[in-house]
Design a protein around this motif. Structure first.
Motif, PDB file in Angstrom:
ATOM      1  N   SER A  55     -39.589 -53.874  25.797  1.00 29.05           N
ATOM      2  CA  SER A  55     -39.639 -53.471  24.392  1.00 29.05           C
ATOM      3  C   SER A  55     -38.254 -53.094  23.894  1.00 29.05           C
ATOM      4  O   SER A  55     -37.488 -52.428  24.595  1.00 29.05           O
ATOM      5  N   PHE A  56     -37.964 -53.513  22.669  1.00 28.59           N
ATOM      6  CA  PHE A  56     -36.711 -53.181  21.993  1.00 28.59           C
ATOM      7  C   PHE A  56     -37.052 -52.547  20.643  1.00 28.59           C
ATOM      8  O   PHE A  56     -38.096 -52.810  20.065  1.00 28.59           O
ATOM      9  N   GLY A  57     -36.140 -51.729  20.128  1.00 29.20           N
ATOM     10  CA  GLY A  57     -36.349 -51.164  18.805  1.00 29.20           C
ATOM     11  C   GLY A  57     -37.028 -49.812  18.839  1.00 29.20           C
ATOM     12  O   GLY A  57     -36.721 -48.962  19.685  1.00 29.20           O
ATOM     13  N   VAL A  58     -37.981 -49.608  17.939  1.00 28.77           N
ATOM     14  CA  VAL A  58     -38.557 -48.290  17.697  1.00 28.77           C
ATOM     15  C   VAL A  58     -39.140 -47.677  18.972  1.00 28.77           C
ATOM     16  O   VAL A  58     -38.831 -46.535  19.331  1.00 28.77           O
ATOM     17  N   ARG A 115     -32.588 -64.616  19.327  1.00 31.93           N
ATOM     18  CA  ARG A 115     -32.701 -66.071  19.377  1.00 31.93           C
ATOM     19  C   ARG A 115     -33.755 -66.400  20.419  1.00 31.93           C
ATOM     20  O   ARG A 115     -33.590 -66.132  21.606  1.00 31.93           O
ATOM     21  N   ILE A 116     -34.849 -66.955  19.944  1.00 32.21           N
ATOM     22  CA  ILE A 116     -36.009 -67.213  20.789  1.00 32.21           C
ATOM     23  C   ILE A 116     -36.100 -68.717  20.982  1.00 32.21           C
ATOM     24  O   ILE A 116     -36.597 -69.448  20.123  1.00 32.21           O
ATOM     25  N   ALA A 146     -41.838 -68.521  24.295  1.00 25.29           N
ATOM     26  CA  ALA A 146     -40.496 -69.036  24.565  1.00 25.29           C
ATOM     27  C   ALA A 146     -40.206 -69.012  26.057  1.00 25.29           C
ATOM     28  O   ALA A 146     -40.937 -68.407  26.844  1.00 25.29           O
ATOM     29  N   HIS A 147     -39.112 -69.685  26.418  1.00 24.83           N
ATOM     30  CA  HIS A 147     -38.634 -69.644  27.800  1.00 24.83           C
ATOM     31  C   HIS A 147     -37.436 -68.712  27.961  1.00 24.83           C
ATOM     32  O   HIS A 147     -37.154 -68.255  29.069  1.00 24.83           O
ATOM     33  N   ARG A 148     -36.745 -68.453  26.854  1.00 21.94           N
ATOM     34  CA  ARG A 148     -35.537 -67.622  26.927  1.00 21.94           C
ATOM     35  C   ARG A 148     -35.377 -66.855  25.618  1.00 21.94           C
ATOM     36  O   ARG A 148     -35.522 -67.427  24.537  1.00 21.94           O
ATOM     37  N   VAL A 149     -35.082 -65.567  25.712  1.00 19.96           N
ATOM     38  CA  VAL A 149     -34.919 -64.725  24.527  1.00 19.96           C
ATOM     39  C   VAL A 149     -33.605 -63.966  24.634  1.00 19.96           C
ATOM     40  O   VAL A 149     -33.366 -63.253  25.617  1.00 19.96           O
ATOM     41  N   HIS A 150     -32.730 -64.122  23.616  1.00 20.00           N
ATOM     42  CA  HIS A 150     -31.485 -63.353  23.507  1.00 20.00           C
ATOM     43  C   HIS A 150     -31.669 -62.287  22.432  1.00 20.00           C
ATOM     44  O   HIS A 150     -31.982 -62.615  21.290  1.00 20.00           O
ATOM     45  N   VAL A 151     -31.454 -61.032  22.760  1.00 21.53           N
ATOM     46  CA  VAL A 151     -31.609 -59.946  21.800  1.00 21.53           C
ATOM     47  C   VAL A 151     -30.250 -59.306  21.551  1.00 21.53           C
ATOM     48  O   VAL A 151     -29.546 -58.937  22.509  1.00 21.53           O
ATOM     49  N   THR A 152     -29.878 -59.161  20.288  1.00 24.76           N
ATOM     50  CA  THR A 152     -28.597 -58.552  19.933  1.00 24.76           C
ATOM     51  C   THR A 152     -28.826 -57.468  18.888  1.00 24.76           C
ATOM     52  O   THR A 152     -29.875 -57.378  18.260  1.00 24.76           O
ATOM     53  N   VAL A 200     -30.781 -60.562  27.727  1.00 23.51           N
ATOM     54  CA  VAL A 200     -31.424 -61.870  27.913  1.00 23.51           C
ATOM     55  C   VAL A 200     -32.695 -61.715  28.743  1.00 23.51           C
ATOM     56  O   VAL A 200     -32.668 -61.139  29.837  1.00 23.51           O
ATOM     57  N   CYS A 201     -33.807 -62.220  28.222  1.00 26.72           N
ATOM     58  CA  CYS A 201     -35.088 -62.208  28.926  1.00 26.72           C
ATOM     59  C   CYS A 201     -35.466 -63.630  29.326  1.00 26.72           C
ATOM     60  O   CYS A 201     -35.411 -64.546  28.502  1.00 26.72           O
ATOM     61  N   THR A 202     -35.847 -63.810  30.579  1.00 25.31           N
ATOM     62  CA  THR A 202     -36.291 -65.101  31.082  1.00 25.31           C
ATOM     63  C   THR A 202     -37.473 -64.882  32.019  1.00 25.31           C
ATOM     64  O   THR A 202     -37.892 -63.754  32.264  1.00 25.31           O
ATOM     65  N   LEU A 203     -37.984 -65.982  32.558  1.00 27.79           N
ATOM     66  CA  LEU A 203     -39.056 -65.929  33.546  1.00 27.79           C
ATOM     67  C   LEU A 203     -38.649 -66.685  34.803  1.00 27.79           C
ATOM     68  O   LEU A 203     -37.921 -67.675  34.743  1.00 27.79           O
ATOM     69  N   ARG A 204     -39.149 -66.206  35.926  1.00 31.11           N
ATOM     70  CA  ARG A 204     -39.047 -66.945  37.183  1.00 31.11           C
ATOM     71  C   ARG A 204     -40.432 -67.497  37.472  1.00 31.11           C
ATOM     72  O   ARG A 204     -41.304 -66.811  37.984  1.00 31.11           O
ATOM     73  N   PRO A 205     -40.678 -68.771  37.120  1.00 30.04           N
ATOM     74  CA  PRO A 205     -42.033 -69.320  37.233  1.00 30.04           C
ATOM     75  C   PRO A 205     -42.546 -69.314  38.676  1.00 30.04           C
ATOM     76  O   PRO A 205     -41.837 -69.729  39.610  1.00 30.04           O
ATOM     77  N   LEU A 206     -43.752 -68.813  38.846  1.00 31.59           N
ATOM     78  CA  LEU A 206     -44.471 -68.834  40.129  1.00 31.59           C
ATOM     79  C   LEU A 206     -43.651 -68.221  41.262  1.00 31.59           C
ATOM     80  O   LEU A 206     -43.794 -68.614  42.425  1.00 31.59           O
ATOM     81  N   ALA A 207     -42.824 -67.235  40.924  1.00 27.79           N
ATOM     82  CA  ALA A 207     -41.937 -66.649  41.935  1.00 27.79           C
ATOM     83  C   ALA A 207     -42.649 -65.658  42.833  1.00 27.79           C
ATOM     84  O   ALA A 207     -42.170 -65.350  43.935  1.00 27.79           O
TER      85      ALA A 207
END
Length: 458
Positions: A265-268, A305-306, A375-381, A403-410
């Motif tokens: 979570s970001f923000g409030v 940027r999503i 999405a697969h990748r999220v950049h938050v600024t 930067v948020c990403t996923l490691r699929p089936l990790a």
């Protein structure tokens, strides 16, 4: 996680039937409305709508302001629904309101049933698991208000052959280091009795060494355990996986190198959980801070940027390890239908006045103040070099961009064969889809998701 029950042409015939019943019930609502105009059905609808709008506006004034305006907001939020009830009672509109509510409830129930049947959930791939020889379980005695002691988890785990590492509540513990130490000593399974934040840190070590991971639902909310179908009311039942379990492969989230199993979570919300007093007084801390965070000097705006989509000036942003079935349910018992689809769920919120709050209350996920994406990748600024971040409920600060990403089936997750929490999530109702099912397009056999997932909007 959910299992498929029915597929094929029989499923599609049943889906069409339920869709037609949903349309019939919805039309019935309109017929009742038309026939009962003389009995005040329009007053029922308009009164209910106005009550929702005023209640939402009152809640906004209460949350976003202090002093007299906060008191005014509280009065409006309480008076609006009470006023609707008084209107119905005074004008004798109870029967009309009841019939309309009943018709619409039947329409929604049939619509959800049609969506479930038209897109039967895919079974989560699983394989029989060999019982571990040297399982190591890390337990937090404070988690969930003391569930470890209340359910006798230490004694029960040791009776099943597990080595238990009990954390000291009075000292900070590096649970990832404890997990790596256990692996170095020969552990062939890692597990955690604790909240999502602790689960994620140990899960990352298990994924790093390709070891199975056991989730014991001893936290307060345990969203990860819920979406795995585990019993959150009796965490001791999770231990059955040590002797009679099966293995699932699921995704593991990553935010700037830190793992997460549920949400970032970001923000409030992230700003609120940074405060040390939040743990002891969640509601009081939030109410004290909200006016500044929403409208005052503490306002923080986020840009993201999503994948290829730009999102600007958000008050709050939530990124989840796989999308939730519906953003309308996220704050309650909402579920993620799958944990292995390889996508992040993204929810952006921007509400700046009472009118937008009312729009969100009335239109839900269709409101202009709510953006739903996957999405697969999220950049938050942000305008700052460092921003507050809440990772699975844990308060952190991270340098931007985050930067948020996923490691699929990790992650290999060991679960009991008997999981009482495995239920089909309730899909959000899309009336266009209902009409297509009832009268229009061909419905593909089997295969689909549990329901229409989040789609780009906003």
């Amino acid at each position: 996680m959910i299992e498929a029950r029915t597929t094929g042409h029989g499923t599609n015939r049943a889906a069409r039937l339920m869709a037609r019943l949903a349309v019939l019930a919805a039309v019935g609502s309109l017929v009742v409305l038309g026939l009962a105009i003389g009995e005040g059905s329009l007053a029922v609808v308009l009164g209910g709508f106005l009550g929702i709008v005023l209640c939402a506006a009152g809640v906004w004034w209460f949350v976003a302001h202090r002093g007299a305006m906060r008191l005014f907001g509280a009065l409006v939020a309480i008076a609006a629904p009470v006023g609707v009830l008084v209107l119905y009672a005074r004008e004798g509109l109870w029967l009309t309101a009841l019939i309309l509510a009943l018709c619409w409830s039947v329409a929604l129930a049939c619509a959800r049933s049609a969506l479930r049947r038209s897109r039967p959930p895919r079974p989560t791939p699983s394989v029989p698991a060999t019982p571990p020889a040297r399982p190591v379980l890390i337990m937090n005695p404070k988690s969930g208000g003391g569930k470890v002691g209340r359910f006798g988890l230490v004694e029960k785990a040791e009776a099943l052959g597990a080595r238990v590492v009990l954390l000291d509540p009075s000292a900070h513990a590096d649970v990832a280091a404890l997990a790596r130490e256990a692996v170095a000593e020969g552990a062939d399974l890692l597990g955690v009795a604790g909240g999502d934040g602790t689960q994620a840190l140990v899960a990352a070590v298990a994924a790093e060494h390709d070891l199975p991971f056991l989730v014991i639902s001893a936290g307060t909310r345990n969203h990860f355990a819920m979406d795995l179908g585990l019993d959150r009311n009796d965490p001791a039942r999770c231990l059955a996986a040590l002797t009679d379990g099966e293995e699932l492969r699921v995704d593991l989230g990553d935010v700037d190198g830190r793992p997460f199993v549920n949400t970032v979570s970001f923000g409030v919300y992230a700003d609120v959980v940074q405060r040390p007093e939040y743990r002891d007084d969640k509601a009081g801390t939030a109410l004290a801070l909200m006016p500044d965070l929403l409208l005052g000097d503490g306002v923080r705006r986020l840009d993201a940027r999503i994948d290829g989509t730009e999102l600007t000036d958000q008050q709050a942003l939530l990124v989840s390890n796989n999308p939730y079935i519906s953003p309308d349910e996220l704050s309650g018992g909402g579920r993620r239908p799958r944990l292995d689809d390889g996508e992040l769920g993204v929810l952006g919120i921007r509400v700046e006045d009472a009118a937008q709050a009312a729009d969100l209350a009335v239109r839900g996920s269709q409101s202009s103040g709510l953006t739903v994406l996957s999405a697969h990748r999220v950049h938050v600024t942000s305008g700052a070099e460092e921003i507050p971040v809440a990772v699975d409920g844990e308060a952190l600060r991270m340098p931007t961009p985050v930067v948020c990403t996923l490691r699929p089936l990790a992650l290999r997750v060991l679960v009991p064969r008997d999981r009482p929490g495995v239920v089909a999530p309730t899909p959000p109702v899309r009336w266009r889809r209902i009409f297509d099912l009832a009268f229009g397009r061909t419905v593909p056999d089997g295969g689909g998701d549990a329901g229409p997932g989040p789609s780009p909007k906003g």
